[in-house]
Structure formats: C-alpha cells, structure tokens
Scaffold this motif. Structure first.
Motif, mmCIF file in Angstrom:
data_model
loop_
_atom_site.group_PDB
_atom_site.id
_atom_site.type_symbol
_atom_site.label_atom_id
_atom_site.label_comp_id
_atom_site.label_asym_id
_atom_site.label_seq_id
_atom_site.Cartn_x
_atom_site.Cartn_y
_atom_site.Cartn_z
ATOM 1 N N SER A 176 -1.269 6.285 -2.775
ATOM 2 C CA SER A 176 -2.293 5.299 -2.407
ATOM 3 C C SER A 176 -1.684 3.988 -1.933
ATOM 4 C CB SER A 176 -3.220 5.033 -3.596
ATOM 5 O OG SER A 176 -3.919 6.212 -3.965
ATOM 6 N N PHE A 177 -0.580 3.584 -2.537
ATOM 7 C CA PHE A 177 0.009 2.285 -2.208
ATOM 8 C C PHE A 177 1.424 2.423 -1.647
ATOM 9 C CE2 PHE A 177 -2.993 1.802 -5.751
ATOM 10 C CZ PHE A 177 -3.942 1.024 -5.118
ATOM 11 N N LYS A 178 1.700 3.550 -1.023
ATOM 12 C CA LYS A 178 3.018 3.784 -0.441
ATOM 13 C C LYS A 178 3.198 2.898 0.789
ATOM 14 C CE LYS A 178 6.029 7.424 1.352
ATOM 15 N NZ LYS A 178 6.156 8.868 1.669
ATOM 16 N N TRP A 179 4.055 1.896 0.667
ATOM 17 C CA TRP A 179 4.235 0.937 1.752
ATOM 18 C C TRP A 179 5.591 1.066 2.437
ATOM 19 C CZ3 TRP A 179 8.249 -2.575 1.371
ATOM 20 C CH2 TRP A 179 8.841 -2.711 0.104
ATOM 21 N N SER A 213 0.948 8.517 3.174
ATOM 22 C CA SER A 213 0.642 7.125 2.808
ATOM 23 C C SER A 213 -0.842 6.851 3.022
ATOM 24 C CB SER A 213 1.480 6.146 3.639
ATOM 25 O OG SER A 213 1.059 4.809 3.403
ATOM 26 N N VAL A 214 -1.576 6.729 1.932
ATOM 27 C CA VAL A 214 -2.985 6.358 2.015
ATOM 28 C C VAL A 214 -3.121 4.931 2.545
ATOM 29 C CG1 VAL A 214 -5.093 5.968 0.676
ATOM 30 C CG2 VAL A 214 -3.639 7.942 0.178
ATOM 31 N N LEU A 215 -2.164 4.073 2.207
ATOM 32 C CA LEU A 215 -2.204 2.686 2.658
ATOM 33 C C LEU A 215 -2.269 2.597 4.171
ATOM 34 C CD1 LEU A 215 -2.014 -0.368 2.096
ATOM 35 C CD2 LEU A 215 0.480 -0.109 2.110
ATOM 36 N N ILE A 216 -1.451 3.360 4.874
ATOM 37 C CA ILE A 216 -1.456 3.333 6.340
ATOM 38 C C ILE A 216 -2.805 3.802 6.868
ATOM 39 C CG2 ILE A 216 -0.464 4.409 8.398
ATOM 40 C CD1 ILE A 216 1.281 2.227 7.190
ATOM 41 N N ALA A 217 -3.349 4.846 6.270
ATOM 42 C CA ALA A 217 -4.680 5.318 6.672
ATOM 43 C C ALA A 217 -5.727 4.238 6.440
ATOM 44 C CB ALA A 217 -5.034 6.584 5.894
#
Length: 230
Positions: free
Chosen positions: A77-80, A215-219
C-alpha cells in the motif's frame, strides 16, 4: 463465519465495503455538504474510501492471512521505493494528455486561459490533489487494487482481473453518486456514463500497479491526479 470469510475473501470484502458505503449515506447532510473540501470533494467521499475500502481490506486480510498478510498489504500500500519513471507517469502523464487533447479540440484558448489563471493551480488544484492523495484515492486503491485486483489476478490474468474489478468498483460508487445528486434517476445516468471511464481507469491502474512492482501508492497517485484534473 470466519471459515466462510477464509473461503470467500473477495465476497467478504465486498459485503463489508458495500455495507459501510451504504451506511454512510445515512450520515446527515449537515456533515457532508457544508464541509466541502477543495476541488469539490466531500467528507463523505473520504469516509467512504477509508472506512469502505481500506479498512475492510485490512480486516479481511487479517482474518484470512493473519499478521503476515496485513504486513504484506501495508507494504504494498505504501511502497514508495520504485523507479522515478512511475512517479512521472502517474503524476505528469494525465495533465499532459489533457493539455494535448484540449488543444487539439479547442485550439490555444484553453492554454491562454490557463496562463491567465495560473494562481488557481496553487490555490485550488494542488490543494485538491493533496486532499485526494491523503484522504481519498490511495485509501480507495488499497481496497480495489491492493486487495481485490491483486487477489483476482492471482486466479486470472490481469485483464480479466481488471474487468471483474471494474464491475465491483463501479457498483461501489452507487451511494456516493446518490449522496451527490439525491436522485436515483440521475445516479443511474451518471453510472452509465462512467462505466467505460471506470473500465479504462481499472486497466491503467492495474498496469501501473504491476509495472511498479506491486505499488498501490503509484496506482493511488494516478487516480488522485486523474480526479483532481476532472
């Protein structure tokens, strides 16, 4: 009940998410309308995405996969730490495509208007984008990409997973459209109009998620930028 949830995690997520989303339609108008956020967002939308998408995803994951599953979902979820190009694509591609499209359709008039009203970028557009990233779309994608799409593509190919996620994601928006319009007819018309855009967004979001190494963050950044532009 837990054994049923373990056997049917996606159905369990949908039941919990839809129930929460519908329950939020009962929140009094006084709590949703006067407190409208920058860019037209409402507190209802933030509550719906956090409580109706992210929280159910973590609850069902905890019941099905335990602590390791929760850690994995949180990590995705928070993979940056992803290549810079995926930030550039998710945040810069939508406005560039919009500028090219409106220039092709309307000539230079929109660009001149943008130049004349450039302070609105900082007073309206960027605050709306920040609100959507922090409160809305990353939370929303935890449920619909990090949980639903990811589990569906474990069983099917990514395209079929995107198609199935579109249906569930589309129905999830029924309460929010109704809260905005207070008309079932208008809600039905709006949902019909948004079906194909929702399908397109699910395909793009799924591609970004997979390409950026889950990466949910990118989405979520792409989703937030898209909504801020709209």
């Amino acid at each position: 009940l837990r054994s049923w949830i373990v056997r049917h995690p996606i159905a369990s997520f949908l039941v919990l998410g839809y129930a929460t989303s519908w329950a939020l339609t009962l929140v009094p108008d006084a709590l949703t309308e006067p407190g409208r956020l920058p860019g037209g967002a409402t507190p209802h939308g933030a509550l719906e995405n956090v409580l109706g998408s992210a929280v159910p995803a973590f609850i069902i994951t905890a019941l099905v996969s335990g602590r390791n599953g929760v850690r994995d979902l949180a990590r995705r979820s928070f993979k940056w730490r992803v290549p810079l190009r995926w930030y550039l694509i998710s945040l810069l591609a939508p406005p560039l495509i919009l500028l090219l499209a409106v220039t092709a359709l309307y000539g230079l008039a929109p660009l001149r208007a943008l130049g004349q009203n450039w302070p609105l970028i900082f007073t309206t557009f960027l605050p709306a984008l920040a609100i959507m990233i922090i409160l809305n779309n990353v939370a929303e994608e935890i449920g619909w990409t990090g949980f639903t799409f990811a589990r569906l593509q474990d069983r099917h190919d990514p395209m079929r997973a995107a198609l199935l996620t579109t249906i569930f994601f589309w129905l999830f928006h029924v309460p929010s459209f109704y809260v905005e319009t207070r008309s079932w007819l208008t809600t039905a018309v709006a949902l019909a109009i948004f079906l194909l855009p929702h399908l397109g967004s699910r395909i793009i979001v799924g591609w970004l998620y997979n390409s950026a190494g889950a990466s949910v963050l990118i989405a979520g950044l792409f989703h937030a930028m898209h909504n801020a532009i709209v």
